[in-house]
Enzyme design. Structure first.
Site, short mmCIF file in Angstrom:
data_model
loop_
_atom_site.label_atom_id
_atom_site.label_comp_id
_atom_site.label_asym_id
_atom_site.label_seq_id
_atom_site.Cartn_x
_atom_site.Cartn_y
_atom_site.Cartn_z
CG ASP A 258 -2.10 0.88 1.13
OD1 ASP A 258 -3.23 0.36 1.23
OD2 ASP A 258 -1.93 2.11 0.94
N GLY B 241 -4.80 5.09 2.59
CA GLY B 241 -4.97 4.10 3.66
C GLY B 241 -4.20 4.49 4.91
CB ALA C 202 -4.57 -0.17 -4.36
CB ALA C 203 -9.62 1.29 -6.89
CE1 TYR D 198 -14.51 3.27 -8.33
CE2 TYR D 198 -16.91 3.25 -8.38
CZ TYR D 198 -15.72 2.73 -7.92
OH TYR D 198 -15.74 1.67 -7.05
CE LYS E 48 -12.66 -0.01 -8.91
NZ LYS E 48 -11.91 -0.91 -8.04
CG LEU F 70 -26.61 7.50 3.84
CD1 LEU F 70 -26.90 9.00 3.86
CD2 LEU F 70 -27.78 6.75 3.21
NE ARG G 58 -23.65 11.35 -4.26
CZ ARG G 58 -23.17 10.41 -3.45
NH1 ARG G 58 -22.38 10.74 -2.44
NH2 ARG G 58 -23.49 9.15 -3.62
CG ASP H 95 -26.32 9.71 -6.13
OD1 ASP H 95 -25.34 8.94 -6.20
OD2 ASP H 95 -26.51 10.48 -5.17
N1 UDP Z 1 -26.31 10.35 0.37
C1 UDP Z 1 -27.00 11.38 1.00
N2 UDP Z 1 -26.30 12.22 1.82
C2 UDP Z 1 -24.97 12.08 2.06
C3 UDP Z 1 -24.27 11.02 1.41
C4 UDP Z 1 -24.98 10.17 0.57
O1 UDP Z 1 -28.21 11.54 0.82
O2 UDP Z 1 -24.39 12.90 2.79
C5 UDP Z 1 -27.05 9.43 -0.51
C6 UDP Z 1 -26.49 9.35 -1.93
O3 UDP Z 1 -27.04 10.35 -2.74
C7 UDP Z 1 -26.90 7.93 -2.34
C8 UDP Z 1 -26.89 7.15 -1.03
O4 UDP Z 1 -26.93 8.13 0.02
O5 UDP Z 1 -28.22 7.94 -2.83
C9 UDP Z 1 -25.66 6.30 -0.85
O6 UDP Z 1 -24.52 7.11 -1.13
P1 UDP Z 1 -23.06 6.66 -0.82
O7 UDP Z 1 -22.13 7.80 -1.19
O8 UDP Z 1 -22.96 6.12 0.56
O9 UDP Z 1 -22.80 5.42 -1.80
P2 UDP Z 1 -22.97 5.27 -3.41
O10 UDP Z 1 -24.35 4.70 -3.59
O11 UDP Z 1 -22.76 6.59 -4.04
O12 UDP Z 1 -21.92 4.28 -3.75
#
Ligand code: UDP
Length: 333
Positions: free
Chosen positions: A31, A36, A73-74, A140, A144, A189, A281, A284
């Site tokens: 790493d 990390g 490691a991504a 992203y 992958k 989240l 966001r 999403d």
């Molecule tokens: N989310 C939210 N508020 C936050 C962070 C995330 O409402 O402060 C929402 C985000 O829009 C998504 C869900 O929670 O719908 C999960 O987001 P997270 O970033 O945890 O994982 P992702 O699904 O993007 O991999």
């Protein structure tokens, strides 16, 4: 058997190192500590070095009898990948190719790859199985998917056997309390909700309430980190036994909305906290839920933490017993 864990100082990698060590494997972590933490590597040997450096990799493979590489490691932030695509293609794709080419030079035949639900893009149907068409909507996800393509070609041409594990929402922490999620900055989240519950954050912002879901907030499939790690071990056994490569979607198959996560966190922590409505966001999808039947059938994988409360409980333990203490130590200088 020696297993090289690349990115073993990160969230998922550090839990994997613990599981491997517990299963009796000889583990080596590589790493560069860009994201990390050295103190998250609690077992086996630690080598600080960059996976993009062929000389470092040659050294590691010459000095150790490595039979398997697990690669964690991504970079993982969708938003960051849109702003800085070069960073994502370089680290997630180019450096992975450098690692695979070093494996070929040193006859290392098995590779376990952290892939993601982001390779599917906006779902056509849900839950998402392995056959779902793959059309990422951000760099992203592209970076992958490009590795998955490379692995398919390397399998055919060079006989490198791999498992691509597409994680849905990895969450929770080591139930013993030794390890957990520690991103800086944190964007996920569950850890953010728990920061609000512990008082380290003023509020939790809900990104969008007009999605086509029951309560208008996004639905995700949260899967406990230990269950994810178990799937890696099972996938390794499978590709070794069958001498073939495989791809699996990993999730609980059950979706929870942002509001449901917040309610469950209130329940588990017994704390109330401020919730603020915010804009959607970008990038999403409304609903991402895994169909993990194939992993269950072929690997005999059985997730133990199928309910959201127990996932949150382990993350809450980590928040109050580790992260809160770290941040108060920092404040006291
Ligand atoms: N989310 C939210 N508020 C936050 C962070 C995330 O409402 O402060 C929402 C985000 O829009 C998504 C869900 O929670 O719908 C999960 O987001 P997270 O970033 O945890 O994982 P992702 O699904 O993007 O991999």
């Amino acid at each position: 058997m020696s297993i090289l864990v690349v990115g073993g100082a990160g969230y998922i990698g550090s839990h994997m190192v613990k599981l491997l060590a517990g299963s009796g494997a000889d583990v080596i972590t590589l790493d560069n500590l860009s994201r990390g933490y050295r103190d998250a590597v609690k077992y086996g040997e630690f080598i600080q070095g960059d996976l993009g450096d062929p000389a470092v990799l040659d050294d590691v493979f010459i000095n150790n009898q490595i039979e398997v590489v697990m690669h964690f490691a991504a970079f993982i932030e969708v938003g960051e990948s849109v702003t800085y695509p070069a960073r994502y293609y370089h680290n997630n794709f180019t450096n992975t190719q450098t690692l695979l080419d070093a494996m070929l030079r040193h006859d290392v035949g098995y590779f376990i790859f952290s892939s993601t639900a982001a390779i599917f893009g906006e779902p056509d149907y849900t839950p998402i199985d392995e056959k779902h068409r793959k059309l990422p909507i951000n760099p992203y996800g592209h970076s992958k998917l490009m590795v998955e393509q490379l692995l398919s070609d390397y399998d055919k041409a060079y006989g490198l056997r791999s498992a691509c594990l597409r994680y849905f929402n990895a969450a929770g922490a080591d139930p013993d309390g030794d390890l957990g999620e520690r991103h800086d900055p944190e964007t996920h989240l569950i850890p953010l909700v728990l920061q609000a519950a512990s008082g380290r954050r003023e509020d939790i912002k809900v990104f969008g309430n007009d999605y086509p879901t029951d309560d208008g907030t996004c639905v995700r499939d949260y899967i406990h980190i230990n269950d994810l790690c178990d799937a890696h071990l099972l996938a390794l056994e499978r590709i070794q036994k069958t001498d073939s490569s495989a791809q699996y979607n990993l999730g609980n198959g059950k979706g929870f909305s942002v509001k449901q996560v917040i309610d469950a966190a209130r329940e588990v922590t017994g704390k109330d906290f401020k919730v603020t409505q915010d804009e959607r966001r970008p990038g999403d999808p409304a609903v991402l839920v895994a169909d993990a039947k194939l992993a269950k059938k072929e690997l005999g994988w059985r997730p133990e933490y199928a309910d959201l409360e127990s996932i949150i409980e382990t993350a809450w333990n980590w928040e109050i017993n580790f992260l809160c203490k770290k941040s108060s130590d920092k404040e006291q200088g």
